[in-house]
Enzyme design. Structure first.
Site, mmCIF file in Angstrom:
data_model
loop_
_atom_site.group_PDB
_atom_site.id
_atom_site.type_symbol
_atom_site.label_atom_id
_atom_site.label_comp_id
_atom_site.label_asym_id
_atom_site.label_seq_id
_atom_site.Cartn_x
_atom_site.Cartn_y
_atom_site.Cartn_z
ATOM 1 N N LYS A 193 -2.153 7.691 6.685
ATOM 2 C CA LYS A 193 -2.612 7.399 5.291
ATOM 3 C C LYS A 193 -4.031 7.761 5.576
ATOM 4 C CE LYS A 193 -2.491 3.073 4.123
ATOM 5 N NZ LYS A 193 -2.392 3.746 2.557
ATOM 6 N N GLY B 285 -5.256 9.990 2.721
ATOM 7 C CA GLY B 285 -5.338 10.909 1.813
ATOM 8 C C GLY B 285 -6.342 10.575 0.711
ATOM 9 N N GLU C 230 -7.769 -0.328 4.221
ATOM 10 C CA GLU C 230 -6.405 -0.646 4.207
ATOM 11 C C GLU C 230 -5.869 -1.032 5.541
ATOM 12 O OE1 GLU C 230 -5.528 3.446 2.946
ATOM 13 O OE2 GLU C 230 -5.344 2.990 0.913
ATOM 14 N N ASP D 271 0.564 8.462 3.014
ATOM 15 C CA ASP D 271 0.706 10.181 2.736
ATOM 16 C C ASP D 271 1.941 10.568 3.211
ATOM 17 O OD1 ASP D 271 -1.665 10.384 1.369
ATOM 18 O OD2 ASP D 271 -2.567 9.792 3.482
ATOM 19 N N ASP E 101 0.796 -1.189 -0.076
ATOM 20 C CA ASP E 101 -0.038 0.017 0.043
ATOM 21 C C ASP E 101 0.849 1.390 -0.035
ATOM 22 O OD1 ASP E 101 -2.963 0.794 2.035
ATOM 23 O OD2 ASP E 101 -2.107 1.690 0.100
ATOM 24 N N GLY E 102 0.406 2.306 -0.322
ATOM 25 C CA GLY E 102 1.031 3.644 -0.286
ATOM 26 C C GLY E 102 0.696 4.378 1.061
ATOM 27 N N LYS F 127 7.294 11.656 0.186
ATOM 28 C CA LYS F 127 6.584 11.276 1.383
ATOM 29 C C LYS F 127 7.499 10.850 2.669
ATOM 30 C CE LYS F 127 3.029 10.785 -1.577
ATOM 31 N NZ LYS F 127 2.347 9.642 -1.507
#
Ligand code: DER
Length: 233
Positions: A99, A101, A108, A89, A86-87, A126
């Protein structure tokens, strides 16, 4: 542009280093993860991998349906996933994440918590030494709509700053999450003990989840401006 290239570097590195055949893979949401999904689809096709993906939003479910010939996905979270990617922020020195955003923080965090390995992918923007240094939009908090005013007031009173209802851009009124809830963005004013604050906010009646991922990320891949990939464990 540079940031997009950096996202792609991170996404590819995570998929190439952490996805093997016959695995259940949690797929996060946002713009960086799109590169990871595309790389995953490419590897599934080329290597004829058997992969089950667990999506964390309508965004990703839709994208995977378009790739359905390649990936099969399950919308109910299995007890244990092999890996979740996962990404984020923002990432601080202790790998604490902000996270949410993109408004998918609840799904998630659920998927990340069920994975043996939670791997984060991000571009160089980030990479922070402290939360709030780069990311100025605050900590997203998913709340039950009826409670958003008391939750907002309680957070401001106890921890300072301001918790603002996230308004939608291409829809009248507030953002509504995939779980039919609202989001408050808490614009905190100083460094906190994120472990303690996360628990305290989570305990406020009406709070569904916070965008503080404390002690969850096992490794972060940062796509760098020079075309390299930085790794932090
Ligand atoms: O909303 C989210 O939690 C996203 O994963 C976010 O943390 C990263 O989104 P980005 O990859 O588009 O920056």
């Amino acid at each position: 542009d540079m940031a997009e290239e950096a996202k792609k570097l991170a996404g590819y590195a995570a998929v190439d280093n952490h996805v093997q055949n016959n695995q259940v893979v949690g797929v996060g949401s946002g713009s960086t993860i799109v590169y990871a999904v595309d790389r995953l689809a490419e590897r599934v096709r080329q290597e004829k991998l058997n992969i089950v993906c667990v999506p964390t939003s309508f965004q990703v479910s839709v994208r995977m349906c378009l790739l359905s010939a390649v990936l099969c996905s399950s919308s109910l979270t299995p007890y244990q996933l092999d890996v979740a990617i996962d990404g984020a922020d923002e990432v601080d020195a202790a790998l604490t994440l902000i996270k949410g955003g993109g408004g998918c923080l609840t799904q998630e965090k659920i998927v990340a918590s069920c994975a043996k390995h939670f791997i984060v992918i991000a571009d160089f923007r980030k990479d922070s030494s402290a939360l709030g240094q780069q990311w100025k939009k605050g900590v997203p908090i998913e709340v039950i709509p009826m409670a958003y005013v008391p939750v907002s007031r309680t957070i401001a009173k106890r921890f300072g700053g301001e918790a603002v209802l996230r308004m939608a851009v291409s829809k009248a009124g507030p953002v509504v999450t995939d779980n039919s809830n609202f989001i408050l963005d808490w614009k905190f004013e100083h460094i906190h003990n994120w472990k303690e604050v996360n628990i305290a906010i989570k305990m406020i009646p009406g709070v569904v989840e916070t965008g503080l991922f404390v002690g969850m990320a096992e490794r972060v891949y940062f796509g760098m401006e020079d075309g390299n990939v930085g790794v932090r464990d």
